[in-house]
Scaffold this motif. Structure first.
Motif, PDB file in Angstrom:
ATOM      1  N   ASN A   1      67.482 -17.873-109.797  1.00 55.92           N
ATOM      2  CA  ASN A   1      68.814 -17.807-110.411  1.00 55.92           C
ATOM      3  C   ASN A   1      68.832 -16.942-111.670  1.00 55.92           C
ATOM      4  OD1 ASN A   1      70.091 -19.536-108.528  1.00 55.92           O
ATOM      5  ND2 ASN A   1      69.240 -21.326-109.560  1.00 55.92           N
ATOM      6  N   ALA A   2      67.640 -16.686-112.256  1.00 54.71           N
ATOM      7  CA  ALA A   2      67.559 -15.819-113.426  1.00 54.71           C
ATOM      8  C   ALA A   2      67.349 -14.353-113.044  1.00 54.71           C
ATOM      9  CB  ALA A   2      66.428 -16.282-114.338  1.00 54.71           C
ATOM     10  N   GLY A   3      67.226 -14.080-111.732  1.00 56.18           N
ATOM     11  CA  GLY A   3      67.093 -12.704-111.291  1.00 56.18           C
ATOM     12  C   GLY A   3      65.739 -12.321-110.754  1.00 56.18           C
ATOM     13  N   VAL A   4      64.778 -13.253-110.747  1.00 56.65           N
ATOM     14  CA  VAL A   4      63.454 -12.981-110.188  1.00 56.65           C
ATOM     15  C   VAL A   4      63.479 -13.365-108.714  1.00 56.65           C
ATOM     16  CG1 VAL A   4      61.001 -13.534-110.295  1.00 56.65           C
ATOM     17  CG2 VAL A   4      62.324 -13.358-112.408  1.00 56.65           C
ATOM     18  N   GLN A   5      63.428 -12.386-107.848  1.00 55.83           N
ATOM     19  CA  GLN A   5      63.620 -12.647-106.433  1.00 55.83           C
ATOM     20  C   GLN A   5      62.423 -13.344-105.785  1.00 55.83           C
ATOM     21  OE1 GLN A   5      66.596 -12.059-104.909  1.00 55.83           O
ATOM     22  NE2 GLN A   5      67.304 -11.470-106.963  1.00 55.83           N
ATOM     23  N   ARG A   6      61.221 -12.966-106.195  1.00 57.02           N
ATOM     24  CA  ARG A   6      60.022 -13.511-105.552  1.00 57.02           C
ATOM     25  C   ARG A   6      59.045 -13.961-106.632  1.00 57.02           C
ATOM     26  NH1 ARG A   6      59.814 -12.351-100.188  1.00 57.02           N
ATOM     27  NH2 ARG A   6      57.578 -12.754-100.112  1.00 57.02           N
ATOM     28  N   SER A   7      59.036 -15.246-106.902  1.00 53.19           N
ATOM     29  CA  SER A   7      58.113 -15.822-107.884  1.00 53.19           C
ATOM     30  C   SER A   7      56.981 -16.536-107.162  1.00 53.19           C
ATOM     31  CB  SER A   7      58.842 -16.798-108.806  1.00 53.19           C
ATOM     32  OG  SER A   7      59.457 -17.831-108.060  1.00 53.19           O
ATOM     33  N   VAL A   8      55.858 -16.658-107.851  1.00 57.21           N
ATOM     34  CA  VAL A   8      54.682 -17.341-107.310  1.00 57.21           C
ATOM     35  C   VAL A   8      54.367 -18.514-108.224  1.00 57.21           C
ATOM     36  CG1 VAL A   8      52.250 -17.140-106.682  1.00 57.21           C
ATOM     37  CG2 VAL A   8      53.792 -15.182-106.368  1.00 57.21           C
ATOM     38  N   VAL A   9      54.359 -19.724-107.668  1.00 53.96           N
ATOM     39  CA  VAL A   9      54.146 -20.938-108.464  1.00 53.96           C
ATOM     40  C   VAL A   9      52.971 -21.718-107.886  1.00 53.96           C
ATOM     41  CG1 VAL A   9      55.143 -23.115-109.249  1.00 53.96           C
ATOM     42  CG2 VAL A   9      56.591 -21.080-109.069  1.00 53.96           C
ATOM     43  N   PHE A  10      52.091 -22.193-108.763  1.00 53.03           N
ATOM     44  CA  PHE A  10      50.979 -23.059-108.362  1.00 53.03           C
ATOM     45  C   PHE A  10      50.889 -24.191-109.367  1.00 53.03           C
ATOM     46  CE2 PHE A  10      46.475 -24.307-108.513  1.00 53.03           C
ATOM     47  CZ  PHE A  10      46.309 -24.693-107.189  1.00 53.03           C
ATOM     48  N   THR A  11      50.897 -25.428-108.889  1.00 53.47           N
ATOM     49  CA  THR A  11      50.908 -26.582-109.781  1.00 53.47           C
ATOM     50  C   THR A  11      49.769 -27.537-109.449  1.00 53.47           C
ATOM     51  OG1 THR A  11      52.422 -27.791-108.314  1.00 53.47           O
ATOM     52  CG2 THR A  11      53.410 -26.476-110.074  1.00 53.47           C
ATOM     53  N   THR A  12      49.223 -28.162-110.485  1.00 57.78           N
ATOM     54  CA  THR A  12      48.256 -29.246-110.357  1.00 57.78           C
ATOM     55  C   THR A  12      48.630 -30.307-111.391  1.00 57.78           C
ATOM     56  OG1 THR A  12      46.673 -28.457-112.006  1.00 57.78           O
ATOM     57  CG2 THR A  12      46.485 -27.533-109.783  1.00 57.78           C
ATOM     58  N   PRO A  13      48.058 -31.497-111.325  1.00 55.75           N
ATOM     59  CA  PRO A  13      48.373 -32.525-112.332  1.00 55.75           C
ATOM     60  C   PRO A  13      47.920 -32.168-113.746  1.00 55.75           C
ATOM     61  CG  PRO A  13      47.479 -33.536-110.357  1.00 55.75           C
ATOM     62  CD  PRO A  13      47.285 -32.053-110.207  1.00 55.75           C
ATOM     63  N   THR A  14      47.063 -31.161-113.900  1.00 55.58           N
ATOM     64  CA  THR A  14      46.557 -30.802-115.228  1.00 55.58           C
ATOM     65  C   THR A  14      46.983 -29.411-115.680  1.00 55.58           C
ATOM     66  OG1 THR A  14      44.491 -30.030-114.221  1.00 55.58           O
ATOM     67  CG2 THR A  14      44.551 -32.303-115.026  1.00 55.58           C
ATOM     68  N   GLY A  15      47.686 -28.666-114.853  1.00 54.49           N
ATOM     69  CA  GLY A  15      48.110 -27.332-115.254  1.00 54.49           C
ATOM     70  C   GLY A  15      49.034 -26.721-114.217  1.00 54.49           C
ATOM     71  N   LEU A  16      49.753 -25.670-114.617  1.00 48.14           N
ATOM     72  CA  LEU A  16      50.653 -24.986-113.698  1.00 48.14           C
ATOM     73  C   LEU A  16      50.689 -23.502-114.037  1.00 48.14           C
ATOM     74  CD1 LEU A  16      54.356 -25.821-114.669  1.00 48.14           C
ATOM     75  CD2 LEU A  16      52.431 -26.404-116.092  1.00 48.14           C
TER      76      LEU A  16
END
Length: 252
Positions: free
Chosen positions: A40-55
């Motif tokens: 919604n901010a204009g970034v068409q393809r973002s890459v996200v990786f999450t864990t309980p201790t970091g993201l």
């Protein structure tokens, strides 16, 4: 989109994701939220990786990435709801990116917590009611003792967690206090069934949300996060069980 704007988008996503994880949200919900904010901010393809201790979040095929650290994990569903509401307002163009970031920082630092006395009273009520449900008996004589022991145990849990950062020591010590208090009350004939009292009193300590989120993460394909949260919940349950077992070993 300029580099400064892209970095601001990633920073906003990290703040939102960190608040969600620290407040007990499921990982798939965190990733979906961060991706939606970026889109919604204009970034068409973002890459996200999450864990309980970091993201981690980055922009695909572009040299923009940011990393966040999760140091505290608790349960605060009000923060989760507030972050979701702010994200929906941003998606509907009701607020700008700068306003969203300001709103997230306000949620992070200024969300009002229930006072400690109210948490202890709630623990007493939960202990008394769940004692009847889980014991399978209408043990009205033990309702008040279960409430008192549950409130005492939860007060110890809060106090220990405020004084130390060692994980699981709060569950262990509060479980010992619960077992010892239940033993004393039944010994003084102020309670009837020590098992029922303990069953009800430990309920506020049981990591039910963590177990549920662990299963939901596993079913959603987040195997790393699901197993990590499952192990954390298992260790909490082990600490509770060990505290009760030591009381039974030396006093029963």
């Amino acid at each position: 989109m300029k580099a400064v704007q892209k970095n601001k988008v990633l920073e906003t996503c990290l703040i939102a994701g960190r608040i969600m994880i620290e407040s007990g949200s499921e990982m798939y919900r965190v990733e979906d939220l961060m991706n939606r904010i970026a889109y919604n901010a204009g970034v068409q393809r973002s890459v996200v990786f999450t864990t309980p201790t970091g993201l981690f979040i980055g922009i695909e095929n572009q040299p923009y990435a940011q990393l966040g650290v999760i140091s505290v994990r608790t349960i605060n569903l009000e923060k989760v709801e507030n972050v979701n509401t702010a994200s929906r307002q941003f998606a509907n163009k009701e607020i700008s990116l700068d306003q969203l970031m300001a709103r997230l920082k306000h949620i992070d630092h200024d969300t009002i917590h229930f006072p400690i006395w109210m948490q202890i009273v709630a623990a007493a009520i939960i202990s008394a009611l769940l004692m009847i449900i889980f014991s399978g008996e209408y043990d009205w004589l033990d309702i008040l003792p279960a409430a008192v022991v549950g409130a005492l145990g939860y007060a110890v849990f809060i106090t220990v967690n405020r004084l130390t950062s060692i994980r699981f020591i709060g569950e262990f010590l509060s479980a010992m206090v619960i077992g010892l208090a239940a033993y004393l009350l039944t010994g003084w004939h102020l309670g009837v069934n020590i098992d029922n009292i303990i069953i009800g009193a430990v309920m506020p300590l049981v990591p039910g949300v963590a177990i549920t989120n662990s299963i939901r993460d596993l079913l959603a394909g987040h195997l790393l996060s699901g197993m990590a949260r499952g192990m954390e919940a298992t260790l909490s349950a082990f600490a509770i069980g060990t505290g009760i077992a030591l009381v039974f070993r030396f006093f029963m």
